[in-house]
Design a protein around this motif. Structure first.
Motif, short mmCIF file in Angstrom:
data_model
loop_
_atom_site.label_atom_id
_atom_site.label_comp_id
_atom_site.label_asym_id
_atom_site.label_seq_id
_atom_site.Cartn_x
_atom_site.Cartn_y
_atom_site.Cartn_z
N GLU A 183 -3.74 -2.53 22.97
CA GLU A 183 -4.48 -3.72 22.55
C GLU A 183 -4.30 -3.96 21.05
O GLU A 183 -4.15 -5.09 20.60
CB GLU A 183 -5.97 -3.59 22.91
CG GLU A 183 -6.70 -4.92 22.88
CD GLU A 183 -6.05 -6.02 23.74
OE1 GLU A 183 -5.92 -7.15 23.23
OE2 GLU A 183 -5.68 -5.77 24.89
N LYS A 184 -4.27 -2.87 20.29
CA LYS A 184 -4.03 -2.97 18.85
C LYS A 184 -2.62 -3.52 18.57
O LYS A 184 -2.42 -4.30 17.63
CB LYS A 184 -4.21 -1.60 18.20
CG LYS A 184 -4.39 -1.63 16.72
CD LYS A 184 -4.76 -0.24 16.18
CE LYS A 184 -4.88 -0.28 14.69
NZ LYS A 184 -5.20 1.03 14.12
N TRP A 214 -1.01 -5.57 20.61
CA TRP A 214 -1.11 -7.00 20.92
C TRP A 214 -1.75 -7.76 19.77
O TRP A 214 -1.30 -8.86 19.42
CB TRP A 214 -1.90 -7.24 22.21
CG TRP A 214 -1.06 -7.13 23.42
CD1 TRP A 214 -1.07 -6.12 24.34
CD2 TRP A 214 -0.06 -8.05 23.85
NE1 TRP A 214 -0.13 -6.36 25.32
CE2 TRP A 214 0.50 -7.54 25.05
CE3 TRP A 214 0.43 -9.25 23.34
CZ2 TRP A 214 1.51 -8.20 25.74
CZ3 TRP A 214 1.44 -9.91 24.04
CH2 TRP A 214 1.97 -9.38 25.22
N ASP A 215 -2.77 -7.17 19.13
CA ASP A 215 -3.41 -7.81 17.97
C ASP A 215 -2.41 -7.98 16.83
O ASP A 215 -2.36 -9.03 16.19
CB ASP A 215 -4.62 -6.99 17.49
CG ASP A 215 -5.78 -7.02 18.47
OD1 ASP A 215 -5.80 -7.92 19.36
OD2 ASP A 215 -6.66 -6.14 18.35
N ARG A 269 -0.06 -10.75 17.79
CA ARG A 269 -0.73 -12.05 17.65
C ARG A 269 -0.84 -12.48 16.18
O ARG A 269 -0.74 -13.66 15.86
CB ARG A 269 -2.12 -12.00 18.27
CG ARG A 269 -2.12 -12.03 19.78
CD ARG A 269 -3.55 -12.07 20.35
NE ARG A 269 -3.55 -11.64 21.72
CZ ARG A 269 -3.95 -10.43 22.15
NH1 ARG A 269 -4.41 -9.54 21.31
NH2 ARG A 269 -3.89 -10.14 23.42
#
Length: 169
Positions: A121-122, A124-125, A128
């Motif tokens: 998730e990090k 993906w952050d 992004r």
């Protein structure tokens, strides 16, 4: 093959000093050499994107890895190295900081002997955050080249990176 060519060149050059290229010939070779010009262009582009991506904490090489992983549910290292045209050592050297930052993680692979990684998730952050910065820079490059020239370059580079053109050498 290389030793055979070197041997042939050395034998001929010892017989004929006239085989020594002139400075003008070398300049012509340099200006027309695909390898020389691709390396120069590659370094220029990498430096530009490294500079642009620096504020978000990524290099262009690491962004490319995150972007590649973002297109999948995870990838084994061998196909990723092949896709990115990197040797395994270089890929591992670029994965290490991404792991340390918590952007990627190992995931189970169907092949028990192969390592497979995916974005966290990090990760993906980070992607992004970096994507809009990359997009502005990319659009700037395309605009300055012109769309037809950009499309032509991309088509040629894709052909080259497939490596099929080198098989009969």
């Amino acid at each position: 093959m290389v030793k055979k060519v070197e041997s042939t060149v050395l034998k001929k050059s010892s017989k004929k000093e006239s085989l020594k290229p002139t400075r003008d010939e070398l300049l012509t070779v340099g200006l027309g050499c695909l390898n020389f010009n691709l390396k120069r262009a590659s370094r220029a582009i990498a430096q530009y994107f490294d500079h642009v991506l620096d504020p978000v904490g990524l290099t262009s090489a690491r962004f490319n890895i995150l972007m590649t992983l973002g297109t999948t549910e995870g990838m084994e290292l061998a196909p990723m190295a092949d896709l990115l045209v990197l040797d395994r050592t270089t890929l591992l050297r670029n994965l290490e900081p991404l792991e340390t930052l918590g952007y990627i993680k190992d995931i189970p692979s169907e092949n028990k002997r192969a390592r497979k990684v995916a974005l966290t998730e990090k990760g993906w952050d980070a992607l992004r955050l970096a994507y809009p910065v990359w997009k502005v820079a990319h659009d700037h490059v395309v605009q300055n080249l012109g769309v037809p020239e950009w499309k032509s370059i991309i088509k040629g580079l894709r052909t080259i990176s497939k490596k099929r053109i080198f098989e009969n050498s």
